[in-house]
Enzyme design. Structure first.
Site, mmCIF file in Angstrom:
data_model
loop_
_atom_site.group_PDB
_atom_site.id
_atom_site.type_symbol
_atom_site.label_atom_id
_atom_site.label_comp_id
_atom_site.label_asym_id
_atom_site.label_seq_id
_atom_site.Cartn_x
_atom_site.Cartn_y
_atom_site.Cartn_z
ATOM 1 N N TYR A 29 0.671 -1.346 -0.176
ATOM 2 C CA TYR A 29 0.020 0.115 -0.001
ATOM 3 C C TYR A 29 0.777 1.359 0.071
ATOM 4 C CZ TYR A 29 -4.448 -2.608 0.989
ATOM 5 O OH TYR A 29 -5.531 -3.221 1.016
ATOM 6 N N GLU A 76 -9.813 5.183 7.435
ATOM 7 C CA GLU A 76 -9.701 3.845 6.579
ATOM 8 C C GLU A 76 -10.111 2.766 7.835
ATOM 9 O OE1 GLU A 76 -6.975 1.056 3.845
ATOM 10 O OE2 GLU A 76 -6.035 2.404 5.379
#
Length: 342
Positions: free
Chosen positions: A195, A285
């Site tokens: 990521y 998130e």
């Protein structure tokens, strides 16, 4: 209000994963019949249970008013199967997110995943993008710069093969969050390396290219605080100069934005000190990569509201980070909120 621009449906009912497992098994086992969309049966009550006990509970506890909600990033898995596989999977996941957003229209706004597939032209994603905007009211899309799952076989985001997607995005005036999926490369842990590598890589691709000369209104969000970007801002400034590009403020910061999915106070402080406040959008998130409590603070790592409020921001800049920047970067979200009287 507080808008969380980065949420995923990580708590979807087990039936979704079971459907996917059957789909994946059918790719290699002739004895397994590929599932159809009708084979997935999830009631509204099941959807309510999954978000009320998880996302909505935490949003209420942390004072978050609305989340831009998209399918689970690690489940996108664009490297699995072919375009038909990804197309069926994306349609199913996008429908579930739409249903959640319909059940809680003042708490969730849908964002769509695209049916990307390695080696397949990004233009093939346009019909699903159109469907999600026109039928589901999607306010954004997630765009995976590496559909191969950690092997980086796709051309850079500045390559013209991506242009059909950008053309449709600018037509609809919706942004994309640049978000990879699961890494199948053992050298790159999915959330700890892949990521963050992707965030940094995407930014450098944009620095190297001239994408925004062709798409001056295109808006891209780089999540997870931009990966290594804020920490190495001087490096990127110097590289832009070496490449003969304008200053970063002119070259990319009219079109590129960062979220606050950074899970400690020094990281948030650095982000807010280096990157202009107008380019930062609040996000957590949650429920995502880091779900535990930080023993040093006694609070969850992903409770990013605490970090932004403890940072040295003016009241005006804090309001911009928490709400106004999201309304600017996500015009369809702003329109939705205005229709709701907010």
């Amino acid at each position: 209000m507080i808008i969380d621009c980065h949420g995923h449906y990580t708590t979807a009912p087990p039936a979704l994963e079971a459907w996917r497992g059957r789909q994946v098994a059918s790719l290699t086992d002739p004895a397994v019949t590929p599932p159809t969309p009708g084979d997935l049966r999830i009631s509204d009550e099941e959807l309510r249970e999954t978000v009320e006990s998880h996302q909505l509970r935490l949003m209420d506890e942390r004072g978050i008013d609305l989340t831009v909600f998209s399918p689970r990033a690690s489940f996108m898995a664009h490297h699995v199967g072919d375009f038909a596989t990804s197309s069926a999977w994306a349609a199913l996941c996008n429908e579930l997110v739409h249903r959640v957003s319909t059940l809680y229209p003042e708490r969730f706004a849908p964002a769509a995943m695209l049916p990307q597939s390695p080696g397949v032209a990004p233009a093939t994603c346009v019909p699903e993008l159109v469907r999600c905007v026109e039928e589901y009211g999607a306010v954004a899309v997630n765009l995976n710069p590496d559909p191969s799952g950690g092997h980086w076989t796709a051309p850079p985001l500045t390559d013209r093969s991506w242009y059909p997607v950008y053309e449709k995005m600018t037509e609809y005036d919706i942004p994309a969050m640049i978000h990879v999926s699961t890494s199948v490369n053992p050298a790159f842990h999915t959330t700890g390396a892949h990521y963050l590598n992707a965030d940094t890589t995407a930014f450098m691709q944009l620095v190297q290219g001239d994408l925004f000369k062709d798409f001056p209104t295109l808006k891209l969000i780089i999540p997870h605080g931009g990966g290594a970007v804020p920490y190495h801002w001087g490096r990127f400034r110097g590289l832009a100069m070496a490449l003969g590009k304008p200053a970063l403020e002119e070259h990319v910061l009219n079109n590129v934005f960062f979220d606050t999915c950074v899970y400690h106070q020094p990281g948030i402080d650095l982000l807010l000190d280096v990157v202009p406040a107008k380019n930062i959008l609040f996000a957590s998130e949650m429920i995502g990569a880091v779900r535990s409590v930080d023993p040093r603070t006694g609070f969850p790592f992903d409770d990013t509201r605490r970090y932004t409020e403890a940072a040295e921001l003016s009241a005006e800049d804090l309001a911009a980070v928490r709400e106004h920047n999201a309304r600017t970067v996500y015009p369809r979200l702003d329109a939705l909120l205005r229709r709701q009287g907010r």
